[in-house]
Design a protein around this motif. Structure first.
Motif, mmCIF file in Angstrom:
data_model
loop_
_atom_site.group_PDB
_atom_site.id
_atom_site.type_symbol
_atom_site.label_atom_id
_atom_site.label_comp_id
_atom_site.label_asym_id
_atom_site.label_seq_id
_atom_site.Cartn_x
_atom_site.Cartn_y
_atom_site.Cartn_z
ATOM 1 N N SER A 18 0.831 -1.211 0.000
ATOM 2 C CA SER A 18 0.000 0.000 0.000
ATOM 3 C C SER A 18 0.862 1.256 0.000
ATOM 4 N N LEU A 19 1.924 1.244 0.788
ATOM 5 C CA LEU A 19 2.838 2.395 0.795
ATOM 6 C C LEU A 19 3.418 2.637 -0.596
ATOM 7 N N ASN A 20 3.818 1.565 -1.263
ATOM 8 C CA ASN A 20 4.362 1.686 -2.619
ATOM 9 C C ASN A 20 3.312 2.240 -3.575
ATOM 10 N N SER A 21 2.090 1.764 -3.443
ATOM 11 C CA SER A 21 1.020 2.241 -4.328
ATOM 12 C C SER A 21 0.727 3.716 -4.092
ATOM 13 N N PHE A 22 0.665 4.130 -2.833
ATOM 14 C CA PHE A 22 0.407 5.543 -2.539
ATOM 15 C C PHE A 22 1.549 6.427 -3.038
ATOM 16 N N ARG A 23 2.781 5.923 -2.926
ATOM 17 C CA ARG A 23 3.924 6.669 -3.458
ATOM 18 C C ARG A 23 3.796 6.822 -4.977
ATOM 19 N N ALA A 24 3.328 5.777 -5.644
ATOM 20 C CA ALA A 24 3.136 5.828 -7.102
ATOM 21 C C ALA A 24 2.034 6.820 -7.478
ATOM 22 N N PHE A 25 0.914 6.796 -6.730
ATOM 23 C CA PHE A 25 -0.166 7.753 -6.998
ATOM 24 C C PHE A 25 0.317 9.191 -6.815
ATOM 25 N N LYS A 26 1.093 9.415 -5.775
ATOM 26 C CA LYS A 26 1.619 10.759 -5.528
ATOM 27 C C LYS A 26 2.527 11.183 -6.679
ATOM 28 N N TRP A 27 3.394 10.278 -7.132
ATOM 29 C CA TRP A 27 4.284 10.598 -8.243
ATOM 30 C C TRP A 27 3.478 10.903 -9.503
ATOM 31 N N LEU A 28 2.492 10.064 -9.789
ATOM 32 C CA LEU A 28 1.650 10.292 -10.967
ATOM 33 C C LEU A 28 0.982 11.658 -10.911
ATOM 34 N N TYR A 29 0.432 11.997 -9.754
ATOM 35 C CA TYR A 29 -0.293 13.249 -9.634
ATOM 36 C C TYR A 29 0.615 14.454 -9.882
ATOM 37 N N PHE A 30 1.836 14.405 -9.393
ATOM 38 C CA PHE A 30 2.728 15.552 -9.521
ATOM 39 C C PHE A 30 3.564 15.546 -10.800
ATOM 40 N N ASN A 31 3.572 14.434 -11.545
ATOM 41 C CA ASN A 31 4.437 14.352 -12.719
ATOM 42 C C ASN A 31 3.735 14.038 -14.029
ATOM 43 N N GLU A 32 2.505 13.570 -13.986
ATOM 44 C CA GLU A 32 1.792 13.192 -15.206
ATOM 45 C C GLU A 32 0.525 14.035 -15.353
ATOM 46 N N SER A 33 0.559 14.986 -16.271
ATOM 47 C CA SER A 33 -0.604 15.864 -16.441
ATOM 48 C C SER A 33 -1.836 15.090 -16.907
ATOM 49 N N ALA A 34 -1.645 14.047 -17.722
ATOM 50 C CA ALA A 34 -2.793 13.256 -18.185
ATOM 51 C C ALA A 34 -3.485 12.586 -16.998
ATOM 52 N N PHE A 35 -2.708 12.076 -16.058
ATOM 53 C CA PHE A 35 -3.284 11.448 -14.866
ATOM 54 C C PHE A 35 -4.088 12.464 -14.066
ATOM 55 N N LYS A 36 -3.530 13.644 -13.900
ATOM 56 C CA LYS A 36 -4.215 14.695 -13.154
ATOM 57 C C LYS A 36 -5.533 15.068 -13.855
ATOM 58 N N GLN A 37 -5.512 15.162 -15.181
ATOM 59 C CA GLN A 37 -6.725 15.487 -15.941
ATOM 60 C C GLN A 37 -7.771 14.385 -15.802
ATOM 61 N N GLU A 38 -7.327 13.144 -15.803
ATOM 62 C CA GLU A 38 -8.268 12.031 -15.695
ATOM 63 C C GLU A 38 -8.872 11.942 -14.284
ATOM 64 N N ILE A 39 -8.092 12.273 -13.261
ATOM 65 C CA ILE A 39 -8.631 12.326 -11.898
ATOM 66 C C ILE A 39 -9.678 13.440 -11.811
ATOM 67 N N LEU A 40 -9.380 14.584 -12.415
ATOM 68 C CA LEU A 40 -10.346 15.688 -12.439
ATOM 69 C C LEU A 40 -11.620 15.267 -13.165
ATOM 70 N N LEU A 41 -11.464 14.595 -14.291
ATOM 71 C CA LEU A 41 -12.627 14.090 -15.035
ATOM 72 C C LEU A 41 -13.458 13.169 -14.147
ATOM 73 N N LEU A 42 -12.803 12.265 -13.432
ATOM 74 C CA LEU A 42 -13.516 11.350 -12.540
ATOM 75 C C LEU A 42 -14.294 12.119 -11.476
ATOM 76 N N LEU A 43 -13.644 13.112 -10.888
ATOM 77 C CA LEU A 43 -14.302 13.904 -9.846
ATOM 78 C C LEU A 43 -15.484 14.704 -10.391
ATOM 79 N N LEU A 44 -15.428 15.059 -11.667
ATOM 80 C CA LEU A 44 -16.538 15.778 -12.293
ATOM 81 C C LEU A 44 -17.692 14.860 -12.680
ATOM 82 N N VAL A 45 -17.370 13.657 -13.158
ATOM 83 C CA VAL A 45 -18.443 12.783 -13.649
ATOM 84 C C VAL A 45 -19.188 12.073 -12.531
ATOM 85 N N ILE A 46 -18.545 11.859 -11.390
ATOM 86 C CA ILE A 46 -19.246 11.167 -10.303
ATOM 87 C C ILE A 46 -20.525 11.910 -9.923
ATOM 88 N N PRO A 47 -20.464 13.217 -9.639
ATOM 89 C CA PRO A 47 -21.729 13.905 -9.328
ATOM 90 C C PRO A 47 -22.692 13.952 -10.521
#
Length: 121
Positions: A18-47
């Motif tokens: 789990s620690l490794n996975s959370f470290r990977a998510f943190k890296w993705l969020y701060f280094n991959e703009s596509a990942f950040k955009q897709e997380i934003l999309l997810l947060l928008l479509v849920i509601p």
């Protein structure tokens, strides 16, 4: 050196994984703009899924279609990281591996669009 006999087991293994996975998510969020955009999309479509007159199963399917895009983006980024680790020089097979990873993201996006269109129309 990796020692296969001293690997953590049970809950300790789950904790470290789990620690490794959370470290990977943190890296993705701060280094991959596509990942950040897709997380934003997810947060928008849920509601948005609560606005439509659809069943709970359809609502979950709409949300999971976006989660699947994020899943393929993570795999694509992993492929790119491995290819870059091997070497930064231009190589046709390295380019092909990166293109195939990118194609998988495109396929997941097309699947999500199709799912949304089928359910909402």
């Amino acid at each position: 050196m990796f020692d296969n006999k001293n690997k953590p087991k049970g809950l300790r293994r789950i904790y470290f994984a789990s620690l490794n996975s959370f470290r990977a998510f943190k890296w993705l969020y701060f280094n991959e703009s596509a990942f950040k955009q897709e997380i934003l999309l997810l947060l928008l479509v849920i509601p948005c899924t609560f606005i439509f007159s659809i069943s709970g199963k359809e609502q979950i399917l709409l949300i999971l279609s976006i989660v699947f895009i994020i899943f393929t983006e993570i795999l694509n980024t992993a492929i790119e990281a491995v290819v870059d680790r091997i070497g930064l020089e231009i190589n046709p097979l390295s380019g092909l591996a990166k293109d195939l990873g990118s194609a998988s993201v495109l396929v997941s996006i097309l699947m999500a669009v199709a799912i949304w269109l089928i359910i909402l129309l």
